[in-house]
Enzyme design. Structure first.
Site, PDB file in Angstrom:
ATOM      1  N   GLU A 144       0.813  -1.221   0.000  1.00  0.00           N
ATOM      2  CA  GLU A 144       0.000   0.000   0.000  1.00  0.00           C
ATOM      3  C   GLU A 144       0.847   1.272   0.000  1.00  0.00           C
ATOM      4  O   GLU A 144       0.844   2.036   0.977  1.00  0.00           O
ATOM      5  CB  GLU A 144      -0.975   0.003   1.176  1.00  0.00           C
ATOM      6  CG  GLU A 144      -2.055  -1.057   1.057  1.00  0.00           C
ATOM      7  CD  GLU A 144      -3.180  -0.890   2.085  1.00  0.00           C
ATOM      8  OE1 GLU A 144      -2.945  -0.252   3.113  1.00  0.00           O
ATOM      9  OE2 GLU A 144      -4.263  -1.426   1.837  1.00  0.00           O
ATOM     10  N   GLU A 315      -6.762  -7.709  -0.704  1.00  0.00           N
ATOM     11  CA  GLU A 315      -7.279  -7.766   0.666  1.00  0.00           C
ATOM     12  C   GLU A 315      -8.772  -7.455   0.613  1.00  0.00           C
ATOM     13  O   GLU A 315      -9.161  -6.362   0.208  1.00  0.00           O
ATOM     14  CB  GLU A 315      -6.572  -6.749   1.560  1.00  0.00           C
ATOM     15  CG  GLU A 315      -5.073  -6.978   1.665  1.00  0.00           C
ATOM     16  CD  GLU A 315      -4.372  -5.961   2.568  1.00  0.00           C
ATOM     17  OE1 GLU A 315      -5.055  -5.238   3.310  1.00  0.00           O
ATOM     18  OE2 GLU A 315      -3.140  -5.874   2.502  1.00  0.00           O
TER      19      GLU A 315
HETATM   20  C1  GAL Z   1      -4.595  -2.587   4.841  1.00  0.00           C
HETATM   21  C2  GAL Z   1      -3.185  -3.124   5.025  1.00  0.00           C
HETATM   22  C3  GAL Z   1      -3.159  -4.354   5.876  1.00  0.00           C
HETATM   23  C4  GAL Z   1      -4.023  -4.176   7.084  1.00  0.00           C
HETATM   24  C5  GAL Z   1      -5.414  -3.848   6.654  1.00  0.00           C
HETATM   25  C6  GAL Z   1      -6.378  -3.711   7.800  1.00  0.00           C
HETATM   26  O1  GAL Z   1      -4.584  -1.231   4.590  1.00  0.00           O
HETATM   27  O2  GAL Z   1      -2.590  -3.390   3.780  1.00  0.00           O
HETATM   28  O3  GAL Z   1      -1.829  -4.616   6.254  1.00  0.00           O
HETATM   29  O4  GAL Z   1      -3.493  -3.179   7.892  1.00  0.00           O
HETATM   30  O5  GAL Z   1      -5.397  -2.645   5.959  1.00  0.00           O
HETATM   31  O6  GAL Z   1      -7.674  -3.399   7.337  1.00  0.00           O
END
Ligand code: GAL
Length: 633
Positions: A144, A315
């Site tokens: 990110e 994610e």
């Molecule tokens: C994203 C990040 C992850 C985790 C997640 C939590 O922004 O890439 O490592 O922190 O959020 O929602």
């Protein structure tokens, strides 16, 4: 192509005895991918040059032996503590001039060449060790970029880098002074070495200065990423990716995307609704457990373009997150809906974040697929349902949409450099157009400003594209599509000056903008026939036909057969009218959608998604909350 599911896993967080069982359960849940490694630097290199690969060798082996494919992340988003001792000046510096401290993540400045070299070094070592590992089937660079407001850093390294970047670009200081208009307020420089970063000025800095610093900062992200990709490519044929975010526009994702095979993004629909969508309280309440009906789709379409057609959700929110102002539980069925929606937009894979909820550190209150005690959390059943449904269903066949919407990062920076009124943002403007298109039942492709071949599109929208290169104007004029511009499209040249003759100079339209104003929220300009201009308004002069006017008779949108210019920020009712008008001109059939229902067409099918908390009546019957309807065309 077979679409797949996956998860994000942190073997370094769990005793090694748990790995085998975890891997088995992932495979049994129907998952194909497991992303690992992206925050593991302190375990890979606990002290400088003391490399500890064995645990990662074993983790990859355990996961691979269970039949999973590994996405290996480079660990550079979390430089370990010793790195700061080694490079004390590598920390990013905020706009107030304060270094950002160690103790969370992303604490580095993209301009710091020493850290860039360290990140290249660990990537090289990793790629060397795992580049030919049969279980490593994809790479992720860092994690990110830009998260936690980290693209822009006002460090010494950035100042020096910026001066060199400017010297390269302008060649002579006189050229820079002229281009920026530095005669204004006696801001002229005698040498590139005199140019400071545009923070801590008494009042606003020269917008040309601010905009160039945004461009420089974006280029540093591109360079940082490219250094890693070069190392990976030397040792591996597996595709490279990066996981982008929702509504993060501080660097040019299209530029980073040029160096990668796959774009991925991190989709947290409920977190975004509270944190990023910018909706009013009523909308937030109505969609609190479902997420905004358009925000995910917008990013799916955006990242499909960034990835040249290849994109994933790296994610996917599985339950409540921990970082938004409020973090509710999703409505049952939403994890499944979000997954199918990504596939309907062409995602190759959807990975859930994370496998098991962590009982320690910052994300204790963030759900996973498993609870901290390893019992299944609700997301597992929904993922398994999708996996089963995928077995039976034909593969999704993506198709070109009838409408192209141009999205441009440079334009986003220009609006934030010079908003002219509170609450006016480029992202907000483009997203409002996207929403209106989807309310009309349309599928949309998002495209970059560098697109020149628009074959197949019937309608092209370029709202708010502050700098519109001449060859883009010509390419758009050359298409068979109808083209919508404005407000503020082509309003500045590349150096942030008002062009002469006055903008927008769109081929085929006889109009120019003689004056602009921003409006308080409580002073909308009502349109004749419904809707209003809110926030921002342009005075249009010329002979083209006016198709929208204020109740006072001032033209708001003017048109020809081939192009329309809209000089106002329209409210939803106004935008719905404008989109209906444009679709009429371009021969596109529209279908108004019930509240919260959205449709996406592929080459062979239509997907319907119900984001509302109640059943919705569609033309194909009733759709329950979180319902997904899939039908052949
Ligand atoms: C994203 C990040 C992850 C985790 C997640 C939590 O922004 O890439 O490592 O922190 O959020 O929602």
């Amino acid at each position: 192509m077979k679409r797949t599911l996956g998860t994000c896993y942190y073997p370094e967080h769990w005793p090694e005895e748990m790995w085998v069982d975890d891997a088995r359960r992932m495979a049994e849940a129907g998952l194909t991918w497991v992303r690992i490694g992206e925050f593991s630097w302190s375990r890979l290199e606990p002290t400088p040059n003391d490399l500890q690969w064995e645990w990662l060798d074993r983790a990859i082996d355990v996961l691979g032996s269970a039949g999973l494919k590994v996405v290996l992340g480079t660990p550079t988003a979390t430089p370990p503590r010793w790195m700061i001792t080694r490079h004390p000046d590598m920390l990013a510096v905020d706009a107030e001039g304060r270094p950002r401290k160690f103790g969370s993540r992303r604490h580095y400045c993209f301009s710091h060449l020493g850290y860039r070299e360290e990140s290249r070094r660990i990537t090289r070592l990793m790629a060397h060790r795992y580049g030919r590992n049969p279980h490593v089937a994809a790479w992720q660079t860092d994690n990110e970029y830009g998260c936690h407001d980290t693209t822009i850093s006002y460090s010494d390294a950035a100042r020096v880098g910026f001066q060199e970047w400017l010297a390269q670009k302008y060649q002579s200081i006189d050229a820079l002074n002229r281009a920026w208009g530095n005669v204004f307020w006696s801001m002229e420089y005698a040498d590139f070495g005199e140019i400071d970063l545009p923070n801590l000025t008494v009042t606003e800095p020269n917008p040309a200065h601010a905009q160039e610093f945004r461009r420089y900062s974006s280029d540093m992200v591109v360079a940082f990423n490219r250094a890693q990709v070069d190392e990976i490519k030397d040792h591996s044929d597996a595709p490279t990716s990066h996981n982008y975010m929702g509504r993060v526009t501080d660097f040019d994702h299209f530029e980073v995307g040029r160096d990668l095979e796959i774009a991925t993004w991190d989709s947290y629909p409920l977190g975004f609704l509270e944190d990023r969508v910018g909706a009013d309280a009523e909308h937030q309440r109505a969609f609190a457990r479902q997420g905004d009906p358009d925000f995910q789709a917008f990013h799916h379409d955006l990242y499909r373009a960034v990835g040249h057609g290849r994109w994933w959700v790296m994610e996917q929110q599985p339950g409540p997150v921990n970082w938004a102002p409020y973090n509710p539980t999703p409505l049952p069925g939403m994890v499944r809906l979000w997954t199918w929606e990504a596939f309907a937009h062409g995602a190759e894979a959807v990975c859930y974040f994370r496998w098991r909820q962590a009982p320690f550190a910052q994300e204790q209150m963030h759900a996973g697929m498993l609870r901290p005690d390893s019992v299944d959390a609700p997301a597992v059943a929904e993922a398994m349902q999708v996996a089963a449904e995928m077995q039976d269903a034909p593969d999704v066949q993506p198709a070109q949409a009838p409408v192209a919407l141009i999205f441009d990062y440079d334009a986003d920076w220009a609006w934030s450099t010079q908003p002219h009124g509170d609450g006016l943002s480029y992202f907000g403007l483009v997203f409002n157009h996207y929403r209106a298109l989807r309310r009309a039942g349309l599928s949309v492709d998002i495209v970059s400003k560098d697109t020149r071949d628009f074959t197949g599109y019937r309608l092209i929208l370029a709202p708010g594209l502050v700098h519109m290169p001449d060859d883009l104007k010509l390419a758009l004029d050359d298409t068979k599509a109808h083209v919508l511009c404005g407000p503020r499209t082509a309003a500045r040249d590349q150096y942030f000056n008002i062009p002469h003759p006055l903008p927008p100079a769109i081929p085929g339209l006889d109009l120019y903008i003689s004056r602009v104003e921003s409006l308080r929220p409580d002073m909308p300009l009502a349109l004749n026939g419904g809707g209003a201009v809110i926030g921002y308004s342009e005075e249009l002069e010329g002979t083209s036909e006016a198709v929208l006017r204020t109740q006072q008779g001032a033209p708001v949108a003017m048109t020809s057969d081939h192009a329309t210019y809209c000089g106002g920020w329209l409210d939803d009712a106004g935008l719905d009218r404008l989109i209906a008008l444009l679709c009429g001109k371009s021969g596109i059939a529209t279908r108004a959608q019930p509240e919260g229902v959205r449709v996406r067409q592929t080459a062979t099918e239509e997907f319907w998604f119900n984001y509302s908390a109640t059943a919705a009546e569609t033309e194909h019957g009733s759709l329950p909350p979180a319902g997904v309807l899939r039908r052949k065309l």
